[in-house]
Design a protein around this motif. Structure first.
Motif, PDB file in Angstrom:
ATOM      1  N   TYR A  10      29.532  64.114  45.521  1.00  0.00           N
ATOM      2  CA  TYR A  10      29.658  65.178  44.536  1.00  0.00           C
ATOM      3  C   TYR A  10      29.687  66.537  45.223  1.00  0.00           C
ATOM      4  O   TYR A  10      29.007  66.758  46.220  1.00  0.00           O
ATOM      5  N   THR A  11      30.448  67.450  44.651  1.00  0.00           N
ATOM      6  CA  THR A  11      30.455  68.819  45.148  1.00  0.00           C
ATOM      7  C   THR A  11      29.269  69.564  44.550  1.00  0.00           C
ATOM      8  O   THR A  11      28.620  69.074  43.620  1.00  0.00           O
ATOM      9  N   GLU A  12      29.017  70.756  45.057  1.00  0.00           N
ATOM     10  CA  GLU A  12      27.920  71.570  44.535  1.00  0.00           C
ATOM     11  C   GLU A  12      28.158  71.879  43.058  1.00  0.00           C
ATOM     12  O   GLU A  12      27.228  71.869  42.253  1.00  0.00           O
ATOM     13  N   TYR A  13      29.409  72.143  42.716  1.00  0.00           N
ATOM     14  CA  TYR A  13      29.718  72.457  41.324  1.00  0.00           C
ATOM     15  C   TYR A  13      29.455  71.254  40.417  1.00  0.00           C
ATOM     16  O   TYR A  13      28.917  71.403  39.325  1.00  0.00           O
ATOM     17  N   ARG A  18      26.367  68.772  36.151  1.00  0.00           N
ATOM     18  CA  ARG A  18      25.579  67.662  35.611  1.00  0.00           C
ATOM     19  C   ARG A  18      24.184  68.124  35.206  1.00  0.00           C
ATOM     20  O   ARG A  18      23.659  67.722  34.170  1.00  0.00           O
ATOM     21  N   LEU A  19      23.564  68.966  36.039  1.00  0.00           N
ATOM     22  CA  LEU A  19      22.237  69.488  35.707  1.00  0.00           C
ATOM     23  C   LEU A  19      22.279  70.384  34.472  1.00  0.00           C
ATOM     24  O   LEU A  19      21.438  70.258  33.580  1.00  0.00           O
ATOM     25  N   GLU A  20      23.258  71.276  34.411  1.00  0.00           N
ATOM     26  CA  GLU A  20      23.365  72.189  33.265  1.00  0.00           C
ATOM     27  C   GLU A  20      23.645  71.429  31.973  1.00  0.00           C
ATOM     28  O   GLU A  20      23.068  71.730  30.935  1.00  0.00           O
ATOM     29  N   ARG A  21      24.530  70.463  32.036  1.00  0.00           N
ATOM     30  CA  ARG A  21      24.862  69.676  30.840  1.00  0.00           C
ATOM     31  C   ARG A  21      23.616  68.966  30.326  1.00  0.00           C
ATOM     32  O   ARG A  21      23.309  68.992  29.136  1.00  0.00           O
ATOM     33  N   ILE A  24      21.162  71.518  28.784  1.00  0.00           N
ATOM     34  CA  ILE A  24      21.587  71.981  27.464  1.00  0.00           C
ATOM     35  C   ILE A  24      21.348  70.912  26.404  1.00  0.00           C
ATOM     36  O   ILE A  24      20.823  71.188  25.325  1.00  0.00           O
ATOM     37  N   LEU A  25      21.697  69.663  26.723  1.00  0.00           N
ATOM     38  CA  LEU A  25      21.502  68.576  25.760  1.00  0.00           C
ATOM     39  C   LEU A  25      20.021  68.337  25.480  1.00  0.00           C
ATOM     40  O   LEU A  25      19.624  68.166  24.326  1.00  0.00           O
ATOM     41  N   GLN A  26      19.198  68.323  26.527  1.00  0.00           N
ATOM     42  CA  GLN A  26      17.780  68.056  26.323  1.00  0.00           C
ATOM     43  C   GLN A  26      17.077  69.226  25.646  1.00  0.00           C
ATOM     44  O   GLN A  26      16.103  69.021  24.925  1.00  0.00           O
ATOM     45  N   THR A  27      17.551  70.438  25.848  1.00  0.00           N
ATOM     46  CA  THR A  27      17.002  71.591  25.140  1.00  0.00           C
ATOM     47  C   THR A  27      17.284  71.472  23.647  1.00  0.00           C
ATOM     48  O   THR A  27      16.459  71.853  22.815  1.00  0.00           O
ATOM     49  N   ALA A  28      18.441  70.893  23.316  1.00  0.00           N
ATOM     50  CA  ALA A  28      18.808  70.690  21.911  1.00  0.00           C
ATOM     51  C   ALA A  28      18.143  69.442  21.328  1.00  0.00           C
ATOM     52  O   ALA A  28      18.335  69.123  20.162  1.00  0.00           O
ATOM     53  N   GLY A  29      17.385  68.709  22.149  1.00  0.00           N
ATOM     54  CA  GLY A  29      16.683  67.527  21.660  1.00  0.00           C
ATOM     55  C   GLY A  29      17.470  66.237  21.797  1.00  0.00           C
ATOM     56  O   GLY A  29      17.080  65.207  21.262  1.00  0.00           O
ATOM     57  N   ARG A  51      13.175  70.226  42.735  1.00  0.00           N
ATOM     58  CA  ARG A  51      14.324  70.809  42.040  1.00  0.00           C
ATOM     59  C   ARG A  51      14.042  72.279  41.773  1.00  0.00           C
ATOM     60  O   ARG A  51      12.894  72.687  41.748  1.00  0.00           O
ATOM     61  N   PRO A  52      15.099  73.054  41.509  1.00  0.00           N
ATOM     62  CA  PRO A  52      14.860  74.444  41.083  1.00  0.00           C
ATOM     63  C   PRO A  52      14.017  74.457  39.802  1.00  0.00           C
ATOM     64  O   PRO A  52      14.075  73.531  38.995  1.00  0.00           O
ATOM     65  N   SER A  53      13.235  75.505  39.616  1.00  0.00           N
ATOM     66  CA  SER A  53      12.297  75.565  38.487  1.00  0.00           C
ATOM     67  C   SER A  53      12.992  75.404  37.137  1.00  0.00           C
ATOM     68  O   SER A  53      12.408  74.865  36.195  1.00  0.00           O
ATOM     69  N   LYS A  54      14.234  75.829  37.045  1.00  0.00           N
ATOM     70  CA  LYS A  54      14.996  75.710  35.796  1.00  0.00           C
ATOM     71  C   LYS A  54      15.201  74.238  35.398  1.00  0.00           C
ATOM     72  O   LYS A  54      15.318  73.911  34.230  1.00  0.00           O
ATOM     73  N   TYR A  55      15.228  73.345  36.383  1.00  0.00           N
ATOM     74  CA  TYR A  55      15.551  71.937  36.138  1.00  0.00           C
ATOM     75  C   TYR A  55      14.373  70.990  36.391  1.00  0.00           C
ATOM     76  O   TYR A  55      14.545  69.771  36.366  1.00  0.00           O
ATOM     77  N   GLU A  56      13.183  71.515  36.642  1.00  0.00           N
ATOM     78  CA  GLU A  56      12.044  70.662  36.989  1.00  0.00           C
ATOM     79  C   GLU A  56      11.693  69.646  35.914  1.00  0.00           C
ATOM     80  O   GLU A  56      11.326  68.526  36.208  1.00  0.00           O
TER      81      GLU A  56
END
Length: 94
Positions: A10-13, A18-21, A24-29, A51-56
């Motif tokens: 996988y590339t960095e992007y 994958r992390l952002e998706r 977002i989904l888990q924030t929405a429940g 992991r970065p704190s945003k994704y811990e």
């Protein structure tokens, strides 16, 4: 001779996407039903953590970052011939 090439890493992007998706989904429940059975509380991987704190707090399956692991899990689609379509050989004869 094995002619099957391993999947590209996988590339960095792709990892970021994958992390952002997932975030977002888990924030929405919304939690993926495939993730829950694969969660292992004793799993620790030095590549994945920290992991970065945003994704811990994201719930991710083990080895989510590995393209070769995903290729093992996913099944290849079967080729299906579509009705009413001609192949090139038949088309060239007409």
């Amino acid at each position: 001779v094995n002619t099957v090439l391993p999947p590209k890493p996988y590339t960095e992007y792709t990892i970021f996407f994958r992390l952002e998706r997932t975030r977002i989904l888990q924030t929405a429940g919304i939690i993926d039903e495939e993730v829950l059975p694969s969660l292992d509380p004793t799993h620790y991987d030095s590549v994945e953590f920290p992991r970065p704190s945003k994704y811990e707090r994201l719930l991710l399956p083990p080895y989510w970052y590995s393209s070769s692991r995903k290729a093992e899990i996913e099944k290849k689609r079967k080729h299906r011939k579509r009705a009413g379509r001609m192949d090139l050989m038949t088309l060239s004869k007409t």
